[in-house]
Write an enzyme that holds these catalytic residues in place. Sequence first.
Site, mmCIF file in Angstrom:
data_model
loop_
_atom_site.group_PDB
_atom_site.id
_atom_site.type_symbol
_atom_site.label_atom_id
_atom_site.label_comp_id
_atom_site.label_asym_id
_atom_site.label_seq_id
_atom_site.Cartn_x
_atom_site.Cartn_y
_atom_site.Cartn_z
ATOM 1 C CE LYS A 113 9.611 17.140 29.860
ATOM 2 N NZ LYS A 113 10.244 18.009 30.851
ATOM 3 C CE LYS A 287 1.073 17.258 26.055
ATOM 4 N NZ LYS A 287 0.586 18.590 26.426
HETATM 5 S S1 IVH Z 1 1.989 17.518 29.362
HETATM 6 C C1 IVH Z 1 0.407 14.031 32.444
HETATM 7 N N1 IVH Z 1 3.185 19.262 27.840
HETATM 8 O O1 IVH Z 1 7.112 18.325 31.692
HETATM 9 C C2 IVH Z 1 1.456 15.075 32.329
HETATM 10 N N2 IVH Z 1 4.164 18.782 29.952
HETATM 11 O O2 IVH Z 1 8.065 15.655 32.520
HETATM 12 C C3 IVH Z 1 1.139 15.987 31.201
HETATM 13 N N3 IVH Z 1 6.167 20.107 30.433
HETATM 14 O O3 IVH Z 1 5.172 17.990 34.580
HETATM 15 C C4 IVH Z 1 2.235 16.942 30.973
HETATM 16 N N4 IVH Z 1 6.196 21.241 28.558
HETATM 17 O O4 IVH Z 1 5.775 20.347 33.801
HETATM 18 C C5 IVH Z 1 3.225 18.611 29.014
HETATM 19 N N5 IVH Z 1 4.097 20.813 26.364
HETATM 20 C C6 IVH Z 1 4.128 20.166 27.545
HETATM 21 C C7 IVH Z 1 5.144 20.412 28.510
HETATM 22 C C8 IVH Z 1 5.126 19.688 29.698
HETATM 23 C C9 IVH Z 1 6.796 21.039 29.721
HETATM 24 C C10 IVH Z 1 6.585 19.614 31.768
HETATM 25 C C11 IVH Z 1 5.437 19.522 32.745
HETATM 26 C C12 IVH Z 1 5.406 18.088 33.232
HETATM 27 C C13 IVH Z 1 6.798 17.643 32.876
HETATM 28 C C14 IVH Z 1 6.788 16.144 32.667
#
Ligand code: IVH
Length: 661
Positions: A113, A287
């Site tokens: 993340k 995921k």
């Molecule tokens: S998937 C439905 N993958 O974290 C939302 N988010 O707390 C799908 N983020 O708004 C998000 N790395 O800005 C996803 N590998 C990653 C991520 C990621 C950072 C951020 C993103 C999101 C926030 C959610």
Amino acid sequence: MEPGRRARELRTLLTEASHAYYVLDDPVLSDAEYDRRFRELQDLEAAHPEVATADSPTRKVGAPPRESFRQVKHTVPMLSLENAMTDAEFGEWHARAVEAAGGSIPEFVVEPKVDGTAVEVVYEDGLFTGGSTRGDGEVGEDITDNLRTIRGLPLRLRGSAPGRLELRGEVYYPLRAFAKMNEELAARGEKTFANPRNAAAGTLRQLDPGVTERRPLRIVIHGLGESKGLKAATHAGCLEQLAALGLPTCGRDLERGRSVEEIRAVHRRWMEARDGLEFEVDGIVVKVDDFRLREEMGFRTRSPRWAIAWKFPPREEVTRIVSMSVSVGRTGALTPVAELEPVKIGGVTVSRATLSNPGLVAKKGVRIGDWVTVRRAGDVIPEIVGAVTARRTGEEREFEMPAACPVCRAAVVQAEGEAVPRCPNASCPAQVKGTLLNFTHAMGIDGFGEKLVDQLVERGIATDIAALYALTADQLAGLDRMGDKSAQNLIEALRASRSTTLERLLGALGIRLVGGSTARDLARHFGDLRPIMDATPERLMQVPEVGERVAAEIHAWFANPSNRAMVERLLAAGMTWEAPRPAEGGRLQGLKFVFTGELVRMARREAETLVAELGGKASSSVSRQTSFVVAGPNAGSKLDKARQLGVRILTEDEFLAMVRS
Ligand code: IVH
């Protein structure tokens, strides 16, 4: 050549080079070559506007500033993720996910993340046409001109691109560049950014794209919004297709797992790797890989049921400065220390933090009584990031550096051109303690901790390094928390340390600016201690790598009568060393190595010793003078720097083959 054709050639060359550098991490052009070609294309397009295209790399720079950002509605809302803060919370989510998936454990993919700012990027028929911030998830701001400047984000996709592609990703500020920018802002007296995330968000919302262009933002794509024409059954498959289109995705970092334990192992690995990365990672995102299953699992109000962010413990907290004190280091440097209302950061209670120098107190604008952001990264000493000025009451007080050393009361001196004020008294107990601790550590004498050294100095038993060798077991056994056995062990360790190497001894004396590698050069060049003690600065400067400042420090140290007398007593105590190995003739003669990442076959220190034994040099930072960077797993910024500078990169095995051939 006909201008249109040459422009096409240059566009292809530059686009390929950018992709190789920013997406594949495998540069094909030097920086200088890139710049030259870039300017050639710029000139060509200026002279022949008809040959310019919308996807030209030159379009990545400079659009005119705007007054405000237009609002854009996201076709598919940009949701957020549910957070798990603990093992237990992740376990609960996992159980719910299994249930929602119909009872069997689905396959999960795990990504870092990245702690940046969320964006949407849109391509139509392969051409970058726009992008926006997340905003409230429904409506964001049009930041097309700023996104265009991000290196690594292609203006045209490669191969056959789908008709419309909405991508979701994270824009982040690389850490080294972030630190550098903050230093520059502070030096100009401008407001600094509290963290890389704010810096990324602030930079993307710059009204002048020229400013954004000068800041080295990066992007990583981790998902899709609406897409017409991209066929993928799984998340991993989707990222693979995006990478093939030339996009920087997090696909390379992807890991898989099903059970809580498997995913916990990935969580732990990322947490351990965290300090060595070039970007801030605040957790992992887990995921469901299969898209059909995702559809079955569906959404809650604001977040999908098929994904979760499993956060790391935070590294920053906000607390209050109760008071400020000043600590005196081995070299007499005075450092302000903030005494804090204790706060837990990443599982450790923090009650003190440093501001690396008093200039920083002023620059960071920190006052006694302030609420401050405190940051703890890995094992390093916690540091104050800045004041939360919105929480000021007016009761806060400015901190002033004392005019006298808080330990020995000597008048503090502030040398011109130096950031730190110092206590000039070499027999200041604080300096003596620091010197003794440094010496015992550098000589590999086990058992001398801070508490013991404090007692030795405070009771007047040891006033300098040589005095350690006059200690008796009885004297030591009489100290607090010291038994006969440990006293005996210390005496034995001291005795054993008398047979050493010249470079080790030189490095342990605590001469400013003389670290391990300078000590080694001096030992090899002079071969013995006396000639070094009597050398003029000019003679010292004949040693490769010893410059004017280092030579002046060494000369001044040995010119000081009390240091000389101390060294004489050390020699009289029976210090001996083997003749240093001559520098000439080693297989790695003249070569400079930097090790980064984990070494698997040997400890880093062993590798560095090996290099030194073969006549080479091991250094901790990469520069144009570096001959090779040996990179292992989890290599971070040093590897990036090596790539940037075009320094040759070796694997550990290649390095071993080189030294053993
Ligand atoms: S998937 C439905 N993958 O974290 C939302 N988010 O707390 C799908 N983020 O708004 C998000 N790395 O800005 C996803 N590998 C990653 C991520 C990621 C950072 C951020 C993103 C999101 C926030 C959610």
